[in-house]
Design a protein around this motif. Structure first.
Motif, PDB file in Angstrom:
ATOM      1  N   ALA A 352       0.832  -1.201   0.000  1.00 10.17           N
ATOM      2  CA  ALA A 352       0.000   0.000   0.000  1.00 10.17           C
ATOM      3  C   ALA A 352       0.869   1.254   0.000  1.00 10.17           C
ATOM      4  O   ALA A 352       0.587   2.225  -0.706  1.00 10.17           O
ATOM      5  N   VAL A 353       1.931   1.244   0.814  1.00 15.26           N
ATOM      6  CA  VAL A 353       2.835   2.392   0.862  1.00 15.26           C
ATOM      7  C   VAL A 353       3.524   2.583  -0.479  1.00 15.26           C
ATOM      8  O   VAL A 353       3.711   3.712  -0.954  1.00 15.26           O
ATOM      9  N   GLU A 354       3.903   1.486  -1.109  1.00 18.72           N
ATOM     10  CA  GLU A 354       4.573   1.582  -2.417  1.00 18.72           C
ATOM     11  C   GLU A 354       3.623   2.137  -3.474  1.00 18.72           C
ATOM     12  O   GLU A 354       4.025   2.936  -4.328  1.00 18.72           O
ATOM     13  N   ARG A 355       2.351   1.695  -3.430  1.00 19.57           N
ATOM     14  CA  ARG A 355       1.385   2.235  -4.401  1.00 19.57           C
ATOM     15  C   ARG A 355       1.169   3.734  -4.183  1.00 19.57           C
ATOM     16  O   ARG A 355       1.050   4.496  -5.144  1.00 19.57           O
ATOM     17  N   PHE A 356       1.112   4.158  -2.914  1.00 25.69           N
ATOM     18  CA  PHE A 356       0.967   5.593  -2.662  1.00 25.69           C
ATOM     19  C   PHE A 356       2.203   6.356  -3.123  1.00 25.69           C
ATOM     20  O   PHE A 356       2.091   7.478  -3.627  1.00 25.69           O
ATOM     21  N   SER A 357       3.366   5.765  -2.962  1.00 24.85           N
ATOM     22  CA  SER A 357       4.584   6.424  -3.419  1.00 24.85           C
ATOM     23  C   SER A 357       4.520   6.688  -4.919  1.00 24.85           C
ATOM     24  O   SER A 357       4.904   7.759  -5.397  1.00 24.85           O
ATOM     25  N   ALA A 358       4.010   5.700  -5.673  1.00 25.81           N
ATOM     26  CA  ALA A 358       3.866   5.893  -7.121  1.00 25.81           C
ATOM     27  C   ALA A 358       2.819   6.963  -7.430  1.00 25.81           C
ATOM     28  O   ALA A 358       3.018   7.814  -8.313  1.00 25.81           O
ATOM     29  N   ALA A 359       1.682   6.935  -6.695  1.00 24.03           N
ATOM     30  CA  ALA A 359       0.641   7.944  -6.926  1.00 24.03           C
ATOM     31  C   ALA A 359       1.162   9.341  -6.603  1.00 24.03           C
ATOM     32  O   ALA A 359       0.870  10.305  -7.319  1.00 24.03           O
ATOM     33  N   ALA A 360       1.945   9.458  -5.524  1.00 24.56           N
ATOM     34  CA  ALA A 360       2.508  10.759  -5.163  1.00 24.56           C
ATOM     35  C   ALA A 360       3.479  11.253  -6.227  1.00 24.56           C
ATOM     36  O   ALA A 360       3.532  12.455  -6.528  1.00 24.56           O
ATOM     37  N   PHE A 361       4.246  10.335  -6.813  1.00 23.15           N
ATOM     38  CA  PHE A 361       5.192  10.731  -7.861  1.00 23.15           C
ATOM     39  C   PHE A 361       4.453  11.362  -9.046  1.00 23.15           C
ATOM     40  O   PHE A 361       4.845  12.426  -9.541  1.00 23.15           O
ATOM     41  N   TRP A 362       3.377  10.709  -9.498  1.00 21.56           N
ATOM     42  CA  TRP A 362       2.636  11.254 -10.635  1.00 21.56           C
ATOM     43  C   TRP A 362       1.900  12.540 -10.248  1.00 21.56           C
ATOM     44  O   TRP A 362       1.728  13.433 -11.083  1.00 21.56           O
ATOM     45  N   SER A 363       1.493  12.644  -8.990  1.00 21.06           N
ATOM     46  CA  SER A 363       0.876  13.895  -8.538  1.00 21.06           C
ATOM     47  C   SER A 363       1.875  15.046  -8.608  1.00 21.06           C
ATOM     48  O   SER A 363       1.540  16.151  -9.041  1.00 21.06           O
ATOM     49  N   VAL A 364       3.112  14.778  -8.192  1.00 20.11           N
ATOM     50  CA  VAL A 364       4.145  15.808  -8.259  1.00 20.11           C
ATOM     51  C   VAL A 364       4.405  16.215  -9.707  1.00 20.11           C
ATOM     52  O   VAL A 364       4.600  17.395 -10.017  1.00 20.11           O
ATOM     53  N   ALA A 365       4.388  15.232 -10.604  1.00 18.24           N
ATOM     54  CA  ALA A 365       4.604  15.544 -12.023  1.00 18.24           C
ATOM     55  C   ALA A 365       3.496  16.458 -12.553  1.00 18.24           C
ATOM     56  O   ALA A 365       3.759  17.433 -13.267  1.00 18.24           O
ATOM     57  N   VAL A 366       2.243  16.140 -12.200  1.00 13.49           N
ATOM     58  CA  VAL A 366       1.124  16.982 -12.637  1.00 13.49           C
ATOM     59  C   VAL A 366       1.223  18.372 -12.011  1.00 13.49           C
ATOM     60  O   VAL A 366       0.991  19.390 -12.671  1.00 13.49           O
ATOM     61  N   LEU A 367       1.585  18.421 -10.726  1.00 16.78           N
ATOM     62  CA  LEU A 367       1.738  19.715 -10.052  1.00 16.78           C
ATOM     63  C   LEU A 367       2.819  20.562 -10.706  1.00 16.78           C
ATOM     64  O   LEU A 367       2.663  21.784 -10.852  1.00 16.78           O
ATOM     65  N   ALA A 368       3.921  19.928 -11.083  1.00 12.21           N
ATOM     66  CA  ALA A 368       5.005  20.679 -11.716  1.00 12.21           C
ATOM     67  C   ALA A 368       4.550  21.282 -13.043  1.00 12.21           C
ATOM     68  O   ALA A 368       4.784  22.459 -13.321  1.00 12.21           O
ATOM     69  N   ALA A 369       3.873  20.454 -13.875  1.00 14.12           N
ATOM     70  CA  ALA A 369       3.442  20.938 -15.186  1.00 14.12           C
ATOM     71  C   ALA A 369       2.400  22.048 -15.065  1.00 14.12           C
ATOM     72  O   ALA A 369       2.515  23.110 -15.689  1.00 14.12           O
ATOM     73  N   THR A 370       1.371  21.815 -14.242  1.00 14.21           N
ATOM     74  CA  THR A 370       0.322  22.828 -14.095  1.00 14.21           C
ATOM     75  C   THR A 370       0.830  24.050 -13.345  1.00 14.21           C
ATOM     76  O   THR A 370       0.406  25.179 -13.623  1.00 14.21           O
ATOM     77  N   GLY A 371       1.745  23.848 -12.391  1.00 19.53           N
ATOM     78  CA  GLY A 371       2.284  24.971 -11.635  1.00 19.53           C
ATOM     79  C   GLY A 371       3.114  25.904 -12.488  1.00 19.53           C
ATOM     80  O   GLY A 371       3.056  27.131 -12.327  1.00 19.53           O
ATOM     81  N   VAL A 372       3.912  25.349 -13.407  1.00 23.75           N
ATOM     82  CA  VAL A 372       4.713  26.183 -14.302  1.00 23.75           C
ATOM     83  C   VAL A 372       3.802  27.052 -15.170  1.00 23.75           C
ATOM     84  O   VAL A 372       4.036  28.256 -15.349  1.00 23.75           O
ATOM     85  N   TYR A 373       2.738  26.439 -15.703  1.00 23.19           N
ATOM     86  CA  TYR A 373       1.821  27.211 -16.541  1.00 23.19           C
ATOM     87  C   TYR A 373       1.130  28.307 -15.733  1.00 23.19           C
ATOM     88  O   TYR A 373       1.036  29.465 -16.170  1.00 23.19           O
ATOM     89  N   GLN A 374       0.633  27.940 -14.547  1.00 21.95           N
ATOM     90  CA  GLN A 374      -0.053  28.935 -13.722  1.00 21.95           C
ATOM     91  C   GLN A 374       0.889  30.067 -13.308  1.00 21.95           C
ATOM     92  O   GLN A 374       0.482  31.230 -13.268  1.00 21.95           O
ATOM     93  N   SER A 375       2.133  29.734 -13.009  1.00 26.48           N
ATOM     94  CA  SER A 375       3.097  30.769 -12.617  1.00 26.48           C
ATOM     95  C   SER A 375       3.351  31.739 -13.756  1.00 26.48           C
ATOM     96  O   SER A 375       3.380  32.964 -13.564  1.00 26.48           O
ATOM     97  N   TRP A 376       3.532  31.201 -14.955  1.00 27.44           N
ATOM     98  CA  TRP A 376       3.738  32.085 -16.109  1.00 27.44           C
ATOM     99  C   TRP A 376       2.522  32.971 -16.328  1.00 27.44           C
ATOM    100  O   TRP A 376       2.643  34.178 -16.569  1.00 27.44           O
TER     101      TRP A 376
END
Length: 695
Positions: A352-376
């Motif tokens: 369960a912890v490993e699955r959450f680790s993977a979900a958190a990784f993809w969440s960070v990726a989405v946050l990075a992409a959307t955050g860069v656009y919103q910041s610009w």
């Protein structure tokens, strides 16, 4: 006798207190940084007014107009013009005068207005839902004293503003826990649907979001009108709020929360009780699909009414904002659920912890992409990133996220070192307790069985001494049960007791006591696991940083975007904090009137050389520095860029060669042309000029 050795440890309450202390410390540091940046700014900038702030006009204008950087919502009394005496000078007919994308509003003035200084007070709601207000003055004929007091409290300030800000933060936190907790169960830990502490966490998220939304709806009226707390009970104001974009978004959120309540009931009811893997998988897929739709709808209530709904590329910005909020919920809400499970549950599987680790990784990726656009989109330039309050807050948030990612990397290392927990033993113990509590004739009821999860959680929080007491109670109970309720010393009574069996109620009690002992044993084993202890510490640190990031995000959403603030500055509205006075302006100019003794030098000082009232001194000196007593001296000020002036000034003679004027009114900043006319005889005079910077 068996001796049990316990592993000493600090309880979760101590860890939570440490988390709160750290969050408060970080919050106070950020609060100090924010305090230095000044009060929260609005999001629609006032670009210009006609007449300009501080302007002096010869005749009364027919109307007053205000131009803004983006769309605003105005009421019938949004623009008020007040005479020097405080009497209304406008016709109360606020009109939309915008054309070709220009956002302009105006109000007509009454006829026959007297000369003097007039005050224009205005208030509105920007398109991203935040209230804005301000005031400026202009003069007809000449400046005068005024009895009008400009309100000092900003729109959205005071006690109502504080409560509204708290409700906004609670709404973000509640949504994060609700959506993130449900996602953690469906994606990572299906068994968590039957764990009481996890259930409580998700339900508390729903309750918090619902209560915060209701509070925002009631506070919205006084928040946008700078009213007091008494406005909460004003049903008329509530009706007006419901007609606005923000009111509609809040009502939509409440309706979606009704659907979310049904989702939570099914998740912790039918889904938690499913035993067949195929049925549970199918129901889980349906819940995941429906839950995603509901969560996206709730997230859209923010996107449709705040920053994303205004400015450039709003059609793209709103779905990007929804993705950003969902990614935040999966990551931060999952952290809160994992933290609860690590401290309050018997066992959290490594898978369960490993699955959450993977979900958190993809969440960070989405946050990075959307955050860069919103910041610009919200900042727009490097200068706005470092030179505006929004940009500085964004840099703080980026730094905190970077620290959070670093701590998450440590958590990932602990996850790889975890050993799998004996979940089968947990299930066997729960089944045994259920049988003991629900067996026919045992006295156990459905309420007893429903209470098993609570008892297990309570036993999970017991210390080693409680476990020892439970063991002693079990041993005593077993002896009583073997003797029977009516133990007899003779063999016949013993035989009867053996035939009748133990007291059913006592048997149920023994089953619960055995469950408590088993839970305490598992907890000691869990706490002795170095890897799990390390994971708990890093997840606790992640959760603490996430709390502060949510606070900074809440402040960001109520701060004027850097792009808007910079555009307003370029428009010369003076919305930024005024510069400190630079001191008196001074210059010297030679003059020659052409007559005898007509050559000399003029020295002029203007203090403080800022818009408003100034003190002016002029000296005339002959060759050699001696005072030159001219017969007449006049001064005028002209702002050619704005076609203001010449504003004539006739200073008073103080002594030979020295003139002064104590109240020289400069209506606005700019590069002003100063002309000085000196007359040394009936026919001999000269005029010299000099450009000086004022303001």
């Amino acid at each position: 006798m068996t001796t049990t050795t316990t592993v000493p440890r600090s309880g979760p309450a101590a860890a939570i207190r440490l988390l709160l202390a750290a969050a408060l410390l970080l919050g106070s540091v950020i609060g100090a940084l924010l305090a230095g940046a000044g009060p929260a700014s609005a999001h629609a900038a006032l670009l210009s007014t006609d007449p300009a702030d501080g302007a002096v006009v010869a005749t009364a204008p027919k109307e007053i107009t205000l131009t803004f950087s983006e769309q605003i919502a105005v009421g019938d009394d949004a623009i008020r013009v007040l005479e020097p005496s405080g009497k209304r000078a406008d016709k109360r007919d606020v009109r939309d005068l915008g054309t070709g994308g220009t956002v302009k509003y105006g109000v007509s003035l009454l006829a026959g207005l007297p000369d003097g200084t007039y005050t224009v007070a205005w208030r509105a709601v920007s398109a991203d839902s935040h209230p804005i207000a301000g005031a400026f003055t202009f003069s007809i004929g000449a400046p005068s004293k005024t009895t009008v007091a400009v309100p000092q409290q900003e729109a959205g300030g005071g006690a109502v503003g504080v409560l509204y800000g708290i409700a906004r933060y609670a709404a973000y936190a509640g949504f994060t826990v609700l959506a993130g907790g449900a996602a953690f169960i469906l994606l990572c830990w299906p068994r968590g649907a039957s764990v009481r502490p996890v259930q409580r966490l998700v339900v508390q998220g729903w309750v918090t979001l619902t209560a915060a939304t209701l509070a925002m709806l009631l506070l919205r009226g006084p928040y946008t009108t700078s009213g007091g707390l008494g406005g909460i009970t004003d049903l008329g104001a509530l009706g007006e709020v419901l007609e606005t974009k923000t009111g509609a978004a809040l009502m939509s959120r409440l309706l979606l929360l009704g659907a979310a309540a049904l989702f939570v009931a099914v998740l912790f009811g039918a889904y938690a009780r499913r035993e067949d893997p195929a049925e549970k998988r199918d129901l889980g897929f349906g819940l995941a699909t429906g839950g995603t739709v509901v969560a996206a709808g709730i997230a859209a209530t923010w996107a449709l009414s705040e920053h994303a709904s205004t400015g450039i590329q709003s059609g793209l910005a709103m779905p990007v904002d929804v993705l950003h909020l969902l990614a935040v919920a999966v990551w931060f809400g999952g952290l809160a659920t994992l933290l609860t499970a690590l401290y309050r549950s018997d066992a959290v599987e490594r898978s369960a912890v490993e699955r959450f680790s993977a979900a958190a990784f993809w969440s960070v990726a989405v946050l990075a992409a959307t955050g860069v656009y919103q910041s610009w989109r919200q900042v727009g330039s490097w200068s706005a990133l470092t030179g505006t309050r929004y940009g500085q807050l964004l840099l703080i948030k980026i730094a905190l996220v970077a620290v959070l990612v670093g701590v998450a990397w440590l958590s990932r290392r602990w996850t790889r070192r975890l050993s799998e927990v004996p979940v089968a033993a947990v299930k066997q113990t729960a089944a045994a307790v259920a049988v003991g509590a629900g067996a026919p004739g045992s006295g156990g009821t459905g309420a007893d069985r429903a209470d098993l999860g609570d008892r297990a959680s309570e036993a999970d929080e017991a210390d080693a001494g409680d476990a020892g007491a439970a063991k002693a109670s079990v041993a005593e109970g077993e002896a009583d049960a073997m003797a029977g309720p009516d133990a007899a010393p003779d063999s016949d009574a013993a035989a009867d007791a053996g035939n009748d069996g133990a007291d059913p109620k006592r048997a149920a009690q023994l089953a619960r006591q055995r469950a408590a002992v088993a839970t305490a044993e598992r907890r000691r084993t869990r706490d002795a696991d170095t890897e799990r202890s390390g994971l708990r510490r890093t997840v606790l640190a992640e959760a603490g940083i996430a709390v502060v990031i949510l606070a900074v995000t809440t402040v960001l959403t109520s701060t004027e975007p850097g792009r808007t603030e910079e555009e307003a500055g370029l428009a010369g509205t003076g919305r930024a904090a005024p510069a400190a006075p630079t001191g008196p302006a001074e210059f010297k100019l030679p003059f020659d009137t052409g007559g005898v003794g007509g050559k000399g030098t003029i020295r002029l000082t203007l203090d403080p050389a800022q818009p408003g009232s100034n003190e002016m001194h002029v000296w005339t000196e002959a060759s050699g520095g001696k005072p030159l007593d001219a017969e007449e001296l006049k001064v005028s000020f002209t702002l050619k860029a704005e076609q203001i002036g010449p504003l004539p000034i006739t200073p008073d003679r103080v002594t030979a060669g020295h003139w002064s004027a104590n109240s020289v009114q400069i209506p606005m900043p700019g590069t002003w042309q100063v002309k000085v006319t000196v007359r040394t005889s009936d026919i001999d005079q000269a005029t010299v000029d000099k450009n000086i910077k004022i303001g």
